[in-house]
Enzyme design. Structure first.
Site, PDB file in Angstrom:
ATOM      1  N   ARG A 163       0.837  -1.217   0.000  1.00 42.24           N
ATOM      2  CA  ARG A 163       0.000   0.000   0.000  1.00 42.24           C
ATOM      3  C   ARG A 163       0.870   1.264   0.000  1.00 42.24           C
ATOM      4  O   ARG A 163       0.586   2.233   0.709  1.00 42.24           O
ATOM      5  CB  ARG A 163      -0.945   0.026   1.219  1.00 42.24           C
ATOM      6  CG  ARG A 163      -1.910  -1.092   1.286  1.00 42.24           C
ATOM      7  CD  ARG A 163      -2.951  -1.047   0.147  1.00 42.24           C
ATOM      8  NE  ARG A 163      -3.673  -2.297   0.137  1.00 42.24           N
ATOM      9  CZ  ARG A 163      -3.242  -3.374  -0.519  1.00 42.24           C
ATOM     10  NH1 ARG A 163      -2.147  -3.347  -1.250  1.00 42.24           N
ATOM     11  NH2 ARG A 163      -3.903  -4.502  -0.465  1.00 42.24           N
ATOM     12  N   SER A 245     -10.972  -0.764   3.411  1.00 49.59           N
ATOM     13  CA  SER A 245     -10.270  -1.060   4.667  1.00 49.59           C
ATOM     14  C   SER A 245      -9.841   0.256   5.311  1.00 49.59           C
ATOM     15  O   SER A 245      -9.179   1.061   4.664  1.00 49.59           O
ATOM     16  CB  SER A 245      -9.007  -1.874   4.384  1.00 49.59           C
ATOM     17  OG  SER A 245      -9.355  -3.029   3.665  1.00 49.59           O
ATOM     18  N   GLU A 347      -5.492   3.510   6.439  1.00 48.35           N
ATOM     19  CA  GLU A 347      -5.123   3.364   5.025  1.00 48.35           C
ATOM     20  C   GLU A 347      -5.546   4.587   4.202  1.00 48.35           C
ATOM     21  O   GLU A 347      -4.777   5.079   3.386  1.00 48.35           O
ATOM     22  CB  GLU A 347      -5.766   2.090   4.454  1.00 48.35           C
ATOM     23  CG  GLU A 347      -5.372   1.867   3.005  1.00 48.35           C
ATOM     24  CD  GLU A 347      -6.071   0.676   2.374  1.00 48.35           C
ATOM     25  OE1 GLU A 347      -5.906  -0.438   2.868  1.00 48.35           O
ATOM     26  OE2 GLU A 347      -6.780   0.879   1.373  1.00 48.35           O
TER      27      GLU A 347
END
Ligand code: FAD
Length: 355
Positions: A163, A245, A347
């Site tokens: 990520r 998420s 995130e």
């Protein structure tokens, strides 16, 4: 003059007004809007699909440029080298995946159903079900705001991680140094998928992990699995009004992972013996089950809650503000830290907000 509310452009449906709001539909418009804001010394926020941003209820006081360029060009297509496809930054990602699968361009089928634009995919190296875009991106063409010039990154220059990429590392408060203009993918030609790396997906396809399946089947199964977890946008399903998420899976030293209870999922993180944990498991085991926060007396008054299908998504039940989403996130993060001593990190990018 009425100001544009950013909540209408985010999947969590929260966010206050933009100072100035510009929709840029071509590459020239994007560069023009960014240069004008920069020349005026205006703070700049780039948004596209709004699916990985949590914007404060106070909004954004500067210029918000919404990237809405569309389309793609096939530069080369042969059975040896595969397909080289150059995609405009604002092109819908899931539509690109659908086109790829229908035209036997392999390699991105497991990323079906991820909301947002193609230009945002390299920013956090979008990934799911054992696949991520670092595996197929050849190059990313950007506007470098510091040098006032176009800059093209090759795959290795993008410094992709979990990520993460150089594009994310150089973004401050949603204001990227490099504004993505186009993304070039190199995709093998064929009806078979890339090897299936994710156990749950392999099981539902009835293939061994590491083997291939028809890409059309992979896309269909991924969409089914994702929908069962509220991870495909659906205006009729409040569980999908989220940023996906909310926390990344923590990557911790082996001794921290070993100290967790026996059932804790642990995956090799691929670097120096580090271990990747499941944020969803930690949240659940810390006492925050699916739907946590729905009760009227709870931390956000029931306006925001964990998804009723997945503990990792924080959802807007209809009237939530960004402050309500943050309240749930703080409660969950503090609870996980209390129970396991592990700090969760968000995130999505938080704009004008802190956890
Ligand atoms: C239901 C749901 C499920 C999700 N599932 C996944 C998943 O499985 N895997 C995953 O990785 N993510 C997932 N996400 C997160 C999100 O969809 C991705 O991160 C997506 O790539 C964001 O795209 P966007 O266009 O919406 O970006 P935005 O939210 O608009 O922007 C996100 C960030 O990228 C920057 N950005 C956007 N466009 C550009 C550009 N052209 N140039 C430079 N910077 C840019 C923005 O400034 C911001 O910092 C999910 C989100 C939701 C709501």
């Amino acid at each position: 003059m009425t100001s544009t509310l950013l909540s209408q452009f985010t999947t969590a449906a929260v966010g206050g007004p933009a100072g100035t709001f510009i929709e840029a539909r071509t590459e020239a418009d994007i560069i023009d809007a960014v240069r004008t804001a920069d020349a005026a010394g205006e703070p700049l926020l780039i948004i596209s699909g709004g699916s990985n941003l949590l914007i404060s209820d106070d909004g954004f006081p500067g210029t918000v440029v919404r990237i809405a360029s569309e389309g793609f060009t096939v530069n080369a297509e042969d059975s040896c080298g595969g397909v080289a496809v150059v995609v405009q930054a604002g092109h819908n990602w899931d539509k690109l995946v659908e086109h790829a699968v229908l035209h036997a361009w392999s390699g991105i089928e497991a990323l079906a159903g991820i909301p947002g634009s193609t230009g945002a995919t390299p920013v956090q190296n979008v990934g799911a079900y054992g696949s991520d875009v670092s595996q197929t991106i050849a190059a990313v063409r950007t506007w470098d705001r510091e040098r006032n010039a176009v800059k093209t990154f090759t795959n290795s220059e993008l410094k992709f991680g979990y990520r993460d990429s150089i594009l994310k590392q150089t973004t401050i408060n949603g204001s990227p140094r490099y504004v993505v203009l186009t993304v070039e993918f190199q995709l093998p030609i064929g009806r078979m998928s890339a090897p299936i790396r994710y156990a749950e997906l392999a099981r539902s396809l009835g293939v061994e992990q590491g083997k291939r399946a028809y890409a059309t089947d992979v896309r269909r199964e991924v969409l089914r699995l994702r929908a069962s977890k509220g991870m495909v946008l659906d205006p009729a399903d409040r569980d999908t009004f989220s940023t996906g998420s909310f926390f990344t899976n923590p990557i911790v030293p082996a001794e921290v992972a070993e100290a967790l209870p026996e059932g804790a999922p642990r995956y090799p993180a691929g670097q120096d013996g580090l271990v990747k944990l499941s944020a969803a498991w930690l949240i659940d085991q810390a006492g925050f089950g699916k739907g946590f926060g729905l009760e009227p007396g709870s931390v956000s008054g029931g306006r925001a809650s964990l998804s009723t299908k997945h503990t990792l998504a924080i959802t807007n039940r209809g009237s939530a503000k960004a402050a309500d989403v943050v309240a749930v996130a703080r409660e969950v993060r503090a609870g996980v830290e209390r129970r396991f001593g592990i700090e969760l990190h968000p995130e999505p990018l938080l704009i004008g907000l802190e956890l």
